[in-house]
Design a protein around this motif. Structure first.
Motif, PDB file in Angstrom:
ATOM      1  N   VAL A  44     -11.762  87.357  57.496  1.00 11.58           N
ATOM      2  CA  VAL A  44     -13.164  87.063  57.188  1.00 11.58           C
ATOM      3  C   VAL A  44     -13.995  88.336  57.326  1.00 11.58           C
ATOM      4  CG1 VAL A  44     -15.200  85.754  57.898  1.00 11.58           C
ATOM      5  CG2 VAL A  44     -12.961  84.646  57.860  1.00 11.58           C
ATOM      6  N   ALA A  45     -13.754  89.073  58.401  1.00 11.87           N
ATOM      7  CA  ALA A  45     -14.496  90.311  58.636  1.00 11.87           C
ATOM      8  C   ALA A  45     -14.288  91.300  57.488  1.00 11.87           C
ATOM      9  CB  ALA A  45     -14.079  90.929  59.971  1.00 11.87           C
TER      10      ALA A  45
ATOM     11  N   LYS B 102     -20.317  84.315  49.814  1.00 10.02           N
ATOM     12  CA  LYS B 102     -18.900  84.672  50.006  1.00 10.02           C
ATOM     13  C   LYS B 102     -18.304  83.895  51.178  1.00 10.02           C
ATOM     14  CE  LYS B 102     -15.235  87.281  49.328  1.00 10.02           C
ATOM     15  NZ  LYS B 102     -14.436  87.226  48.140  1.00 10.02           N
ATOM     16  N   LEU B 103     -19.059  83.776  52.269  1.00 10.94           N
ATOM     17  CA  LEU B 103     -18.577  83.040  53.441  1.00 10.94           C
ATOM     18  C   LEU B 103     -18.337  81.572  53.087  1.00 10.94           C
ATOM     19  CD1 LEU B 103     -17.819  83.235  56.424  1.00 10.94           C
ATOM     20  CD2 LEU B 103     -20.219  82.814  56.984  1.00 10.94           C
TER      21      LEU B 103
ATOM     22  N   MET C  62     -15.513  78.171  64.066  1.00 10.66           N
ATOM     23  CA  MET C  62     -14.079  78.426  64.129  1.00 10.66           C
ATOM     24  C   MET C  62     -13.322  77.349  63.352  1.00 10.66           C
ATOM     25  SD  MET C  62     -11.413  78.613  67.297  1.00 10.66           S
ATOM     26  CE  MET C  62     -11.908  80.196  67.933  1.00 10.66           C
ATOM     27  N   GLU C  63     -13.767  76.114  63.465  1.00 12.22           N
ATOM     28  CA  GLU C  63     -13.111  75.030  62.747  1.00 12.22           C
ATOM     29  C   GLU C  63     -13.168  75.247  61.239  1.00 12.22           C
ATOM     30  OE1 GLU C  63     -11.188  72.546  63.930  1.00 12.22           O
ATOM     31  OE2 GLU C  63     -11.449  73.590  65.829  1.00 12.22           O
ATOM     32  N   LEU C  64     -14.314  75.684  60.730  1.00 10.64           N
ATOM     33  CA  LEU C  64     -14.429  75.974  59.300  1.00 10.64           C
ATOM     34  C   LEU C  64     -13.452  77.072  58.893  1.00 10.64           C
ATOM     35  CD1 LEU C  64     -18.284  75.917  58.623  1.00 10.64           C
ATOM     36  CD2 LEU C  64     -16.570  74.344  57.712  1.00 10.64           C
ATOM     37  N   ARG C  65     -13.369  78.117  59.737  1.00 12.30           N
ATOM     38  CA  ARG C  65     -12.470  79.230  59.418  1.00 12.30           C
ATOM     39  C   ARG C  65     -11.008  78.772  59.444  1.00 12.30           C
ATOM     40  NH1 ARG C  65      -9.579  82.231  62.505  1.00 12.30           N
ATOM     41  NH2 ARG C  65     -10.766  81.934  64.426  1.00 12.30           N
TER      42      ARG C  65
ATOM     43  N   THR D 221     -18.106  90.556  65.231  1.00  9.46           N
ATOM     44  CA  THR D 221     -19.236  89.773  64.725  1.00  9.46           C
ATOM     45  C   THR D 221     -18.798  88.344  64.445  1.00  9.46           C
ATOM     46  OG1 THR D 221     -20.244  91.734  63.748  1.00  9.46           O
ATOM     47  CG2 THR D 221     -20.950  89.606  62.879  1.00  9.46           C
ATOM     48  N   VAL D 222     -17.646  88.186  63.809  1.00 12.31           N
ATOM     49  CA  VAL D 222     -17.114  86.850  63.520  1.00 12.31           C
ATOM     50  C   VAL D 222     -16.840  86.118  64.835  1.00 12.31           C
ATOM     51  CG1 VAL D 222     -15.238  85.550  62.425  1.00 12.31           C
ATOM     52  CG2 VAL D 222     -16.137  87.621  61.334  1.00 12.31           C
TER      53      VAL D 222
END
Length: 87
Positions: free
Chosen positions: A29-30, A59-60, A16-19, A39-40
């Protein structure tokens, strides 16, 4: 898993921190990865680990502006912590 433990993990999730550092929402992201939003969320809660194709991992990393090593450490960290607290 106890609900309080889940909430603690969710709040401290390296995934979550990265996102959040990238300024993206889970929904974004999804969509970018062509996966379900749940999923995320499951990654961030340590319920599952990312099982993606190579192009999706690339991509992520681009979305999160991180290296593959940083992504791997985030995945490993939350997954290990979740399993330790449950045991």
């Amino acid at each position: 898993m106890d609900k309080r433990v889940k909430n603690l993990l969710y709040m401290r999730s390296p995934m979550m921190e990265l996102r959040k550092k990238s300024g993206l929402k889970a929904e974004q992201v999804a969509v970018e990865l062509d996966i379900a939003m749940s999923t995320v969320r499951n990654w961030e809660q340590g319920k599952t680990i990312p099982k993606l194709r190579i192009d999706q991992f690339v991509k992520l990393c681009q979305l999160y502006d991180c290296t593959l090593e940083e992504l791997y450490k985030a995945v490993k960290s939350i997954y290990s912590e979740a399993n330790t607290l449950v045991a």
